[in-house]
Scaffold this motif. Sequence first.
Motif, PDB file in Angstrom:
ATOM      1  N   VAL A  90       0.822  -1.212   0.000  1.00 54.50           N
ATOM      2  CA  VAL A  90       0.000   0.000   0.000  1.00 54.50           C
ATOM      3  C   VAL A  90       0.854   1.259   0.000  1.00 54.50           C
ATOM      4  CG1 VAL A  90      -1.673   1.340   1.343  1.00 54.50           C
ATOM      5  CG2 VAL A  90      -1.926  -1.137   1.179  1.00 54.50           C
ATOM      6  N   ILE A  91       1.852   1.318   0.865  1.00 56.61           N
ATOM      7  CA  ILE A  91       2.581   2.562   1.130  1.00 56.61           C
ATOM      8  C   ILE A  91       3.208   3.143  -0.142  1.00 56.61           C
ATOM      9  CG2 ILE A  91       4.767   1.465   1.815  1.00 56.61           C
ATOM     10  CD1 ILE A  91       3.120   4.464   3.588  1.00 56.61           C
ATOM     11  N   GLU A  92       3.587   2.284  -1.083  1.00 57.30           N
ATOM     12  CA  GLU A  92       4.209   2.776  -2.326  1.00 57.30           C
ATOM     13  C   GLU A  92       3.222   3.502  -3.231  1.00 57.30           C
ATOM     14  OE1 GLU A  92       3.084  -1.556  -3.134  1.00 57.30           O
ATOM     15  OE2 GLU A  92       3.903  -0.427  -1.462  1.00 57.30           O
ATOM     16  N   HIS A  93       1.931   3.429  -2.909  1.00 60.79           N
ATOM     17  CA  HIS A  93       0.890   4.097  -3.696  1.00 60.79           C
ATOM     18  C   HIS A  93       0.450   5.432  -3.081  1.00 60.79           C
ATOM     19  CE1 HIS A  93       0.143   0.550  -6.217  1.00 60.79           C
ATOM     20  NE2 HIS A  93       0.347  -0.158  -5.110  1.00 60.79           N
TER      21      HIS A  93
ATOM     22  N   GLY B  48       0.928   1.874 -10.523  1.00 54.93           N
ATOM     23  CA  GLY B  48       0.653   3.030  -9.680  1.00 54.93           C
ATOM     24  C   GLY B  48       1.617   3.190  -8.523  1.00 54.93           C
ATOM     25  N   HIS B  49       2.795   2.595  -8.637  1.00 53.09           N
ATOM     26  CA  HIS B  49       3.819   2.736  -7.599  1.00 53.09           C
ATOM     27  C   HIS B  49       4.484   4.099  -7.744  1.00 53.09           C
ATOM     28  CE1 HIS B  49       4.393  -1.919  -7.671  1.00 53.09           C
ATOM     29  NE2 HIS B  49       3.268  -1.563  -7.093  1.00 53.09           N
ATOM     30  N   LEU B  50       4.435   4.881  -6.701  1.00 57.10           N
ATOM     31  CA  LEU B  50       5.068   6.201  -6.726  1.00 57.10           C
ATOM     32  C   LEU B  50       6.550   6.130  -6.380  1.00 57.10           C
ATOM     33  CD1 LEU B  50       2.218   8.180  -4.956  1.00 57.10           C
ATOM     34  CD2 LEU B  50       2.650   7.925  -7.408  1.00 57.10           C
ATOM     35  N   ARG B  51       6.947   5.062  -5.696  1.00 57.60           N
ATOM     36  CA  ARG B  51       8.339   4.904  -5.295  1.00 57.60           C
ATOM     37  C   ARG B  51       8.582   3.477  -4.848  1.00 57.60           C
ATOM     38  NH1 ARG B  51       5.227   6.812  -1.774  1.00 57.60           N
ATOM     39  NH2 ARG B  51       5.290   8.954  -2.443  1.00 57.60           N
ATOM     40  N   ARG B  52       9.846   3.145  -4.691  1.00 58.99           N
ATOM     41  CA  ARG B  52      10.295   1.889  -4.079  1.00 58.99           C
ATOM     42  C   ARG B  52      11.116   2.243  -2.855  1.00 58.99           C
ATOM     43  NH1 ARG B  52      10.355  -3.080  -6.876  1.00 58.99           N
ATOM     44  NH2 ARG B  52       9.015  -2.937  -8.708  1.00 58.99           N
TER      45      ARG B  52
END
Length: 167
Positions: free
Chosen positions: A50-53, A95-99
């Motif tokens: 979840v957090i990566e979104h 929809g991943h904003l980051r890793r």
Amino acid sequence: PAWLLHNVEAEEKIGYDIEPVDVFDDVKYVRRSVEDIEEGSVNLLICSEVIEHIEDDQAALNGFWNFMNQGGFIFLTTVNKNIRADKSKQDERSGHLRRYSADLRKMMEQAGFKTLDFYAAKSPYYYRHKGHIADYFCEEDMQETAGDASAWVYLRSEEHTSELQSH
């Protein structure tokens, strides 16, 4: 669909999601954003992929701390930065904003959590057993590919100062 929550022994299991999908009879599915969870009401939070979104991930982590009970646990899994291949196109589609890498641990600790343990998850070993999860052994996964995955267990610490939240 609450795969992890389904496997936890608890009197009450509530799965919050913006678009919940009822899969398990022992989980109560509620359409709700995490911002609407009552302060101090959660003993165990499973935040899986979840957090990566989330746009403002640090604010979300601070919010998680607020609605957890003292001594509550959070099990957080996410995509890991330490991968061998370029996943930017896949991340965009998903929809991943980051890793994340060790920076997530620092962010969690800034929010007031204490890091308890790391588990490998969603690694190549895991995917070889997908569909046959009964054959999956976390210990073997950790030995084989712990650097390729990120799943952490955190404890909500006793004190949360405004200094921690301001970082």
